[in-house]
Design a protein around this motif. Structure first.
Motif, short mmCIF file in Angstrom:
data_model
loop_
_atom_site.label_atom_id
_atom_site.label_comp_id
_atom_site.label_asym_id
_atom_site.label_seq_id
_atom_site.Cartn_x
_atom_site.Cartn_y
_atom_site.Cartn_z
N LEU A 4 0.85 -1.18 0.00
CA LEU A 4 0.00 0.00 0.00
C LEU A 4 0.90 1.24 0.00
CD1 LEU A 4 -2.78 -0.95 2.56
CD2 LEU A 4 -2.90 -0.97 0.10
N PRO A 7 -4.15 -0.79 -3.07
CA PRO A 7 -3.96 -2.22 -3.14
C PRO A 7 -3.51 -2.62 -4.53
CG PRO A 7 -6.30 -1.66 -3.10
CD PRO A 7 -5.55 -0.42 -2.80
N TRP A 31 -3.78 -3.37 4.26
CA TRP A 31 -4.95 -3.46 3.38
C TRP A 31 -6.02 -4.37 4.00
CZ3 TRP A 31 -8.20 -1.63 0.19
CH2 TRP A 31 -8.99 -2.42 -0.62
N GLU A 238 -8.62 3.93 -1.14
CA GLU A 238 -7.64 2.91 -1.50
C GLU A 238 -8.19 1.96 -2.56
OE1 GLU A 238 -4.63 2.89 -0.77
OE2 GLU A 238 -4.44 4.10 1.04
#
Length: 280
Positions: A4, A7, A31, A238
Motif C-alpha cells: 500500500l 492495493p 490493506w 484505496e
C-alpha cells in the motif's frame, strides 16, 4: 493483492494466498485491516449458519482456511460454530501469518480455538490435503485463482467429503455515486485485468459452482456486496485507486477517463460479491 498505498490491482479484492499461476501476489496487513469492517458486514451469516448445521454433531472440529492472511475469516466465523475447534491456516506468504492475531478468538461455546499453519502455493496442494477435516473456508480468494487451482481445491474437498464456504468473491458488479459516463468502460477494463494470467476473476463463482455440481454436490450462493459510504472514506480511496490503476494497466487509453473519475470523487460505492457454500 503488493504494498500500500493503493492495493495491488492484480489482487484488489485482497487475499494472502499465492496461487500457482504466474506472478503470484499477496495482500498486506494494512490493506486487510482497512477492509476488515466492510468484509464482516458483507459476509453471509445465512450461509455460515447452514455450514454450522452440516458440521459433525459431536467431537472436535478441524477447519482449514485457505489464503488466511491475518485470519479475518477465522475471527468472523469461529464464534458462529460449535467446538472445540482447530483451525489450519494455509497461506503462500509466511510473513503475513505473523500478523494473524487469533489469541482471543472463541468458539460458539466460549472455548479458545487451536491454530496450526501451513505455508505453500496452491500448486502444491495435495489431493488429500483436507483428509479428516470438518470443513474448508476461504475469503476473497476464488477470483484470483486459475482454473487449475479451482479444480485442485474442489477435488480435494470432494475427496475429503466435507462442506466448503467461500466468502467475498467479486462478481464484476460495481456501482459508484456520483456516476460518470466512463464507469462502465472502466469496470469492463478492470474485469479483463482480473482475468489476466488465466485467473478466474468475475467468472469464479459460476465456475466453481459448476465444478461442485458436476461432482454431485449441493451449492448455494448469497449476494454479499460491500456497501461503502461516508464512514468508509479511507477504504473507498484505496479501493478506487487500485480499481482505476488496474483498468488503466489493462487499457492505457482510459487514462483520461480514470483521471476524470478521480476528479469526480466518490461518495459511496457498491462492490458486488457472492459467498458460496458447497456440501456433499
Amino acid at each position: 493483492m503488493t504494498a500500500l498505498p493503493a492495493p495491488d490491482p492484480q489482487v484488489a479484492d485482497g487475499t494472502g494466498v499465492a496461487p500457482s499461476g504466474p506472478h503470484p501476489r499477496t495482500a498486506t496487513p494494512d490493506w486487510l485491516a482497512l477492509r476488515a469492517g466492510a468484509d464482516d458486514r458483507a459476509r453471509s451469516s445465512r450461509l455460515a449458519a447452514r455450514l454450522s448445521e452440516r458440521l459433525p454433531e459431536a467431537g472436535a472440529l478441524t477447519l482449514h482456511d485457505l489464503g488466511s492472511g491475518t485470519g479475518a475469516m477465522v475471527r468472523w466465523l469461529a464464534p458462529q460454530l460449535p467446538g472445540p475447534q482447530e483451525w489450519v491456516l494455509h497461506d503462500g506468504d509466511p510473513g503475513i501469518l505473523l500478523h494473524a492475531d487469533l489469541a482471543g478468538v472463541r468458539d460458539r461455546d466460549g472455548r479458545p480455538i487451536a491454530v496450526d499453519t501451513r505455508i505453500g502455493p496452491l500448486g502444491a496442494l495435495e489431493p488429500d490435503a483436507f483428509a479428516g477435516a470438518s470443513a474448508l473456508t476461504a475469503s476473497a480468494l476464488l477470483d484470483v485463482l486459475t482454473r487449475a487451482d479451482a479444480e485442485r481445491i474442489v477435488a480435494a474437498c470432494v475427496a475429503a467429503g466435507m462442506p466448503a464456504l467461500f466468502s467475498l468473491t467479486v462478481v464484476g458488479s460495481v456501482v459508484l455515486a456520483p456516476p460518470t459516463p466512463f464507469d462502465a468502460e472502466l469496470a469492463a477494463a478492470f474485469d479483463d485485468h482480473q482475468r489476466r494470467d488465466g485467473r478466474l476473476g468475475p467468472d469464479a463463482v459460476p465456475f466453481i459452482s459448476e465444478l461442485f455440481a458436476a461432482a454431485g454436490w449441493n451449492v448455494q450462493t448469497d449476494d454479499t456486496p460491500w456497501r461503502l459510504g461516508h464512514e468508509d472514506e479511507p477504504l473507498i480511496a484505496e479501493w478506487l485507486d487500485g480499481w482505476l490503476d488496474a483498468a488503466v494497466e489493462q487499457r492505457p487509453e482510459l487514462a483520461d477517463a480514470a483521471r476524470a473519475r478521480r476528479d469526480s470523487g466518490v461518495l459511496c460505492v457498491i462492490v458486488g460479491h457472492e459467498d458460496v457454500l458447497a456440501w456433499p
